[in-house]
Design an enzyme around this catalytic site. Sequence first.
Site, short mmCIF file in Angstrom:
data_model
loop_
_atom_site.label_atom_id
_atom_site.label_comp_id
_atom_site.label_asym_id
_atom_site.label_seq_id
_atom_site.Cartn_x
_atom_site.Cartn_y
_atom_site.Cartn_z
CB ILE A 151 14.84 63.68 -92.97
CG1 ILE A 151 15.13 63.95 -94.45
CG2 ILE A 151 14.70 64.98 -92.19
CD1 ILE A 151 13.93 64.49 -95.19
CB CYS A 152 17.10 62.95 -87.73
SG CYS A 152 16.68 62.83 -85.99
CG LEU A 153 11.74 67.48 -89.01
CD1 LEU A 153 12.48 68.51 -88.17
CD2 LEU A 153 11.36 68.09 -90.35
CG ASN A 199 19.49 67.52 -87.65
OD1 ASN A 199 19.73 68.72 -87.69
ND2 ASN A 199 19.63 66.79 -86.55
#
Lengths: 315, 199
Positions: free
Chosen positions: B91-93, B83
């Site tokens: 960041i993929c959050l 991620n």
Amino acid sequence: MGFDLARFQGTVDEELICSICSGVLEHPVQAPSCEHAFCSACINEWLSRQPTCPVDRTPITSSELQPVPRILKNLLARLTISCDNAHCGCTELMKLEVLSSHVDFCEHNPKRPVLCELGCGLVIPKDDLKEHNCVKELRAYVTTQEKKLSEFHDELIEQQITLSEVRRELSFVKEFLRAMRSSHPAMRAIAEQFEKDEVKRWANTLTKARVSRWGAMISTPDDVLQSLIKRSLSESGCPVHIMEELMRNCHERKWPAGLASLQTRQRQRREYDNYVCRRIPGKQAVLALACDNPHMAEDLMTEPGLVMIFALGIE
Amino acid sequence: MANIAAQRIKREFKEVIKSEEVAKCAIKVELVSDSYTELKGEIAGPPDTPYEGGNFVLEIKVPETYPFNPPKVRFLTKIWHPNISSVTGAICLDILKDQWAAAMTLRTVLLSLQALLSAAEPDDPQDAVVAKQYKDAPDMFRLTARHWTAAYAGGPYSNPEFDSKIRRLADMGIESHDARVALSSFNWDLERATEQLFS
């Protein structure tokens, strides 16, 4: 946005902190089901972006927000805070509940309105006093007023143009009516009724008057006086079709037999109090309209009515 | 910077410094500029993960509209994670995007990132190569991630086999980082990595 924590004496319980701005709750409201409390301004700003509780994401909208319980309000009211103007020298400490009333009258408030004592008469915020320049301020004031004035002037001209257009149209309509009237007897009757109604409507807008000194009647008014009365009539909304005739009837040479000479006037004086008179606005003059006075003898009334001008004595 | 953002960040800064996680050296925040618009975060790799023992530095940019909008966060330390982009550190959050909530703080963001290191979401990847490896060759993924932790985040577990493959490529004039990326992407198959580097 809440109050800066640093302004409070002692420790403030975590429950009294807005989780959005991290200040002490100001005008607190709470979410309906989860009961999380926020400053009203903070939560409304957040809800305008996302309709959820910022703490637990329960769906809510602005209209669902509720007042917080009394106990929370009381706990907030009891906190001791420094004045908004502490940076301007105010050293007072007070309960949060009286903060706003203190700030309104705090002498250290830099925005407190004060009167300039140099003579320009303007009321200005205290912190602007140092920079204040009467001439400059007044000049700016004059400039804005001049601008307004010229705007009004432009507007006036526009209105006048519109008015003259409307007048022109009206005269066309009248011309049309006249043409219709002469060509058809039924139309004539309608038009006459129409004119009569118009006179009645106008008459009812004028106040009733009482003449206390019939002897002060001016039976031979000069041209200047006549034109003054005429203007007043026109301003009061007198229908155009009777105005000329009415004005002709303001001189004794046009009056009916019962009024026409000094002699007859003296003879009939007792009858005069029976006239229903209406005041010509702003003038020592009355109207005795035929439609108001059907009870008067024929030699005391004429169509469409009489204009009587006095030296004094109109009530 | 808007008043509310500055007030929040100042307070959160203190909150992080006082928190027990700092005491345990799990998270850390430092100021980059005096205006509180830019901060540097640090999280420790969680135990029992390939990131254990590493320290990961984060760039945190606080927008004017904070806390109504989330802070912009990316990894400055290179990291191998489904991620997190191995190239840019992006960041993929969800909580840094549409799932942000105004009551969240720097501390909760850092703890969430730490949790992300323990529990990757390969179905919502930021780095497709890493995510594919995570799903198809989990053991290879763990070794690679641990190797990156040792190489960039000061992790304790070096891998002599990987190191020697990187040296082989470095001897051919390849930057060691480029060599590491190529080898990692091809499950440390030296031949295929070489082929890709020289194609």
